[in-house]
Scaffold this motif. Structure first.
Motif, PDB file in Angstrom:
ATOM      1  N   ARG A 110     110.603 -42.514 -12.789  1.00 33.60           N
ATOM      2  CA  ARG A 110     109.883 -43.088 -12.041  1.00 33.60           C
ATOM      3  C   ARG A 110     108.840 -42.217 -11.094  1.00 33.60           C
ATOM      4  N   SER A 122     110.797 -59.418  -6.246  1.00 36.29           N
ATOM      5  CA  SER A 122     111.689 -58.942  -7.200  1.00 36.29           C
ATOM      6  C   SER A 122     112.118 -59.882  -8.201  1.00 36.29           C
ATOM      7  N   VAL A 182     114.168 -65.382  -9.276  1.00 34.36           N
ATOM      8  CA  VAL A 182     115.261 -66.388  -9.913  1.00 34.36           C
ATOM      9  C   VAL A 182     115.514 -67.433  -8.993  1.00 34.36           C
ATOM     10  N   ILE A 184     108.182 -46.026  -7.961  1.00 40.31           N
ATOM     11  CA  ILE A 184     107.555 -46.975  -8.844  1.00 40.31           C
ATOM     12  C   ILE A 184     107.712 -46.642 -10.277  1.00 40.31           C
ATOM     13  N   GLY A 185     108.057 -47.760 -11.132  1.00 35.42           N
ATOM     14  CA  GLY A 185     108.572 -47.713 -12.689  1.00 35.42           C
ATOM     15  C   GLY A 185     107.047 -47.796 -13.205  1.00 35.42           C
ATOM     16  N   ARG A 212     112.810 -69.760  -8.163  1.00 39.36           N
ATOM     17  CA  ARG A 212     112.773 -70.934  -9.170  1.00 39.36           C
ATOM     18  C   ARG A 212     113.932 -71.866  -9.118  1.00 39.36           C
TER      19      ARG A 212
HETATM   20  P1  DGT Z   1     109.373 -51.267 -11.379  1.00 41.95           P
HETATM   21  O1  DGT Z   1     108.009 -51.501 -12.077  1.00 41.95           O
HETATM   22  O2  DGT Z   1     110.311 -50.723 -12.291  1.00 41.95           O
HETATM   23  O3  DGT Z   1     109.317 -50.116 -10.127  1.00 41.95           O
HETATM   24  O4  DGT Z   1     109.806 -52.642 -10.651  1.00 41.95           O
HETATM   25  P2  DGT Z   1     109.009 -53.967 -10.709  1.00 41.95           P
HETATM   26  O5  DGT Z   1     109.491 -54.756  -9.665  1.00 41.95           O
HETATM   27  O6  DGT Z   1     107.363 -53.584 -10.697  1.00 41.95           O
HETATM   28  O7  DGT Z   1     109.328 -54.288 -12.282  1.00 41.95           O
HETATM   29  P3  DGT Z   1     108.407 -54.979 -13.324  1.00 41.95           P
HETATM   30  O8  DGT Z   1     107.143 -53.888 -13.440  1.00 41.95           O
HETATM   31  O9  DGT Z   1     109.277 -54.769 -14.411  1.00 41.95           O
HETATM   32  O10 DGT Z   1     108.051 -56.353 -13.312  1.00 41.95           O
HETATM   33  C1  DGT Z   1     106.952 -56.969 -12.214  1.00 41.95           C
HETATM   34  C2  DGT Z   1     107.486 -58.027 -11.588  1.00 41.95           C
HETATM   35  O11 DGT Z   1     107.465 -59.107 -12.716  1.00 41.95           O
HETATM   36  C3  DGT Z   1     109.229 -57.843 -11.348  1.00 41.95           C
HETATM   37  O12 DGT Z   1     109.521 -57.525  -9.913  1.00 41.95           O
HETATM   38  C4  DGT Z   1     109.343 -59.336 -11.344  1.00 41.95           C
HETATM   39  C5  DGT Z   1     108.742 -59.996 -12.391  1.00 41.95           C
HETATM   40  N1  DGT Z   1     109.425 -59.795 -13.805  1.00 41.95           N
HETATM   41  C6  DGT Z   1     109.208 -59.312 -14.867  1.00 41.95           C
HETATM   42  N2  DGT Z   1     110.008 -59.669 -15.765  1.00 41.95           N
HETATM   43  C7  DGT Z   1     110.436 -60.522 -15.306  1.00 41.95           C
HETATM   44  C8  DGT Z   1     111.651 -61.386 -15.902  1.00 41.95           C
HETATM   45  O13 DGT Z   1     112.099 -61.400 -17.191  1.00 41.95           O
HETATM   46  N3  DGT Z   1     111.941 -62.407 -15.397  1.00 41.95           N
HETATM   47  C9  DGT Z   1     111.659 -62.822 -13.993  1.00 41.95           C
HETATM   48  N4  DGT Z   1     112.218 -63.557 -13.206  1.00 41.95           N
HETATM   49  N5  DGT Z   1     110.719 -61.715 -13.550  1.00 41.95           N
HETATM   50  C10 DGT Z   1     110.356 -60.854 -14.050  1.00 41.95           C
END
Ligand code: DGT
Ligand code: CA
Ligand code: CA
Ligand code: ZN
Length: 574
Positions: free
Chosen positions: A156, A263, A268, A195-196, A271
């Motif tokens: 990260r 997030s 979820v 951040i990922g 929705r």
């Molecule tokens: P990170 O990148 O690990 O710091 O965290 P995020 O929150 O940026 O996660 P990321 O880059 O995998 O995906 C960005 C956003 O897209 C995440 O917060 C929610 C949405 N998202 C991604 N994949 C899915 C999924 O399979 N289901 C749902 N409901 N939302 C998703």
């Protein structure tokens, strides 16, 4: 700060590190470190300033200036390339492990031929290290633990690098005629402490030219790292950070932004609300289930509104209670960046800062603050004598006068807390400052009971007003100190001591969960940057974001208060 400054600073830093390993001249190493610190704290693009201005910067002489120019022209420095060629880069990387100094790393390199962290791990597992002088089984165990944590942590990225990259990409995208909107989403927009990957969205009717431009951008991209598609492209930076760009139709932009901001837990739950209302929410829009008619999608607000909800701040979208409140139109109002009236933690050349009092104050004025504090280090290894304190006070007063009354400059001090919870300065000297920050800088490994006693004694001290970076962690480098959080936070609340939310991106301390706990116990906060150079004050946003993640209202943050109220808070213990 401009990315080029960061890149050159890091080149000088690496050069200094490499020279240190090979035992080069101490003054040369120091000169490179100074140059690195100056560049890292410099707010404008060094590629765009005159030679005279460049050599006028503190710590930049003729020789370092020509290296800066060389880097701007060629993307590297000959001296750095030579130093790299002499030593395998893995040896330098080994010195980032706790307890592994340059001498030890060189010994491993020359005696055992170990050149990478992976090779080090293999050698430890084969118990080969203990043959060497200075390496026992204890050391082996410690190193192995550190290697394990590292593997986990390195996946990260800290907020700052990600933000600067995102800002630069957005600036370029927004300048394109085809792009009507561009924003970052994901964990960055929610301001998580690490951040990922970076999620960027752009709205355009024709994605092709946008993708074309994205693929041509420089920003420290790893060569050949691009994966291109018609509406989604990914690149990986040299540092290993992946950036995803998605181009969507303008009437879908809000839906995409809502979806990719997350997030996932928040999404979820939202929705499910849509489903209950006979609607379907996706990254493309909000539709009726019955006939698939589009209800909303261009903006986030119209989506939440169509669902009968308020729009929660991105920093609050973690499904931690915001959804029922949004449905009830009862979302609490939380602190905003504009609420901050001043930064109460900044260093100058009087201790380990790179800027003068005048430069720091000028930077504070440019932030639009109504007050600003200089808080150099006292105690520990710092020689901040009464005479020097008075001299600084006079300098602050002079700079204040020259500023013409637009902003009040306070003289605070950041005292190192001794292991027994006392300070190197007498109460009288402490009282001569406008306020006192107390921070743990050493004896970090104390057992929790002793650490709790140490901190509670500090809370009860009549002159202490703020606890600086209360858990003293360094993200991905050093774990937090351990103490009884609840007992210490209670003592803070009872003694009118504010807890700092350090916006320093390597700290973020207190972190969001701890802020939440402290709020429940009635604590007040001070959101500060702990800036060590004039180019760092904009970091305030990371602290505000962290406070938002804990739903902190402006009222609970002392540096949103008018000066008179703040002064009363500082005075009331004494
Ligand atoms: P990170 O990148 O690990 O710091 O965290 P995020 O929150 O940026 O996660 P990321 O880059 O995998 O995906 C960005 C956003 O897209 C995440 O917060 C929610 C949405 N998202 C991604 N994949 C899915 C999924 O399979 N289901 C749902 N409901 N939302 C998703
Ligand atoms: Ca992400
Ligand atoms: Ca992503
Ligand atoms: Zn500090």
């Amino acid at each position: 700060m401009p990315i080029i400054n960061e890149e050159i600073a890091s080149a000088f830093g690496e050069l200094a590190d490499l020279l240190e390993l090979t035992g080069a001249d101490r003054y040369r190493i120091l000169a490179y470190r100074r140059a690195a610190a100056t560049l890292a704290g410099f707010a404008r693009d060094v590629g765009k300033i005159s030679e005279k201005e460049l050599t006028g910067l503190s710590g930049i002489g003729r020789a370092t200036a020509s290296k800066v120019r060389e880097f701007i022209e060629t993307g590297t420095m000959r001296a750095l390339e030579d130093a790299r060629a002499e030593l395998p880069p893995g040896v330098l990387e080994m010195t980032t492990l706790p307890g592994m100094g340059p001498k030890k790393a060189m010994l491993l390199h020359s005696e055992l031929g170990i050149n990478t962290i992976d090779e080090l791990q293999t050698a430890i597992e084969g118990q080969r290290l203990r043959e060497l002088k200075g390496f026992g089984s204890k050391t082996e165990e410690k190193l192995l633990g550190a290697i394990g944590r590292r593997a986990h942590a390195s996946k990260r990225f800290l907020l700052e690098g990600a933000f600067e990259l995102a800002d630069e990409i957005l600036r370029e995208l927004r300048a394109l005629p085809q792009v009507s909107r561009a924003e970052y989403a994901g964990s960055l927009r929610r301001m998580k402490e690490t951040i990922g990957d970076l999620d960027i969205l752009a709205a355009a009717d024709d994605p092709a030219p946008v993708m074309e431009h994205f693929a041509s951008m420089r920003f420290g991209r790893k060569r050949g790292s691009i994966a291109r598609g018609p509406t989604k492209s990914s690149i990986v930076t040299k540092a290993g950070l992946q950036v995803d760009l998605r181009v969507v139709a303008p009437d879908e932009f809000g839906a995409a932004l809502q979806y990719f901001t997350g997030s996932q837990a928040h999404n979820v739950a939202v929705r499910e609300i849509a489903v209950k209302k006979g609607m379907k929410l996706s990254e493309y829009g909000l539709f009726t289930v019955e006939d698939g008619k589009r209800i909303a999608g261009a903006t986030e607000e119209e989506i939440y509104q169509a669902l009968g909800m308020q729009t929660p701040l991105p920093t609050m979208r973690e499904n931690r209670g915001e959804i029922p409140l949004a449905l009830d139109e009862r979302l609490p109002s939380v602190i905003r960046r504009e609420d901050i009236k001043g930064d109460l933690h900044a260093h100058t050349v009087y201790s380990d800062g790179t800027g003068s009092v005048a430069e720091m104050v000028q930077a504070g004025a440019e932030m639009g603050y109504s007050y600003f504090a200089i808080t150099d280090h006292g105690g520990g290894r710092w020689r901040f004598t009464e005479k020097i304190i008075r001299k600084q006070r006079q300098e602050i007063e002079r700079v204040s006068r020259e500023l013409g009354g637009g902003m009040t400059v306070l003289q605070g001090v950041e005292m190192s807390i001794r292991p027994d919870g006392s300070f190197a300065f007498s109460d009288e000297v402490l009282a001569s400052f406008d306020f006192v920050i107390a921070s743990v800088h050493d004896a970090l490994g104390m057992d929790p009971d002793a650490m709790t006693r140490r901190l509670i004694r500090v809370m009860e001290h009549p002159e202490v007003n703020i606890i600086g970076h209360p858990t003293s962690r360094r993200l991905q480098k050093r774990p937090p100190i351990s103490f009884d959080l609840e007992a210490v936070f209670r003592a803070a609340a009872a003694n009118d001591v504010a807890l700092e939310i350090s916006a320093h991106p390597e700290r973020i301390d207190l972190k969001d969960d701890h802020v939440r706990l402290a709020r429940e116990l009635g604590c007040l906060f001070s959101i500060d940057t702990d800036s060590h150079g004039p180019g760092r004050l904009h970091r305030m946003r990371y602290g505000v974001g962290t406070a938002q993640r804990a739903w902190v209202p402006a009222e609970e943050v002392i540096n949103t208060w008018p000066l008179q109220r703040l002064k009363k808070f500082f005075a009331k213990k004494a």
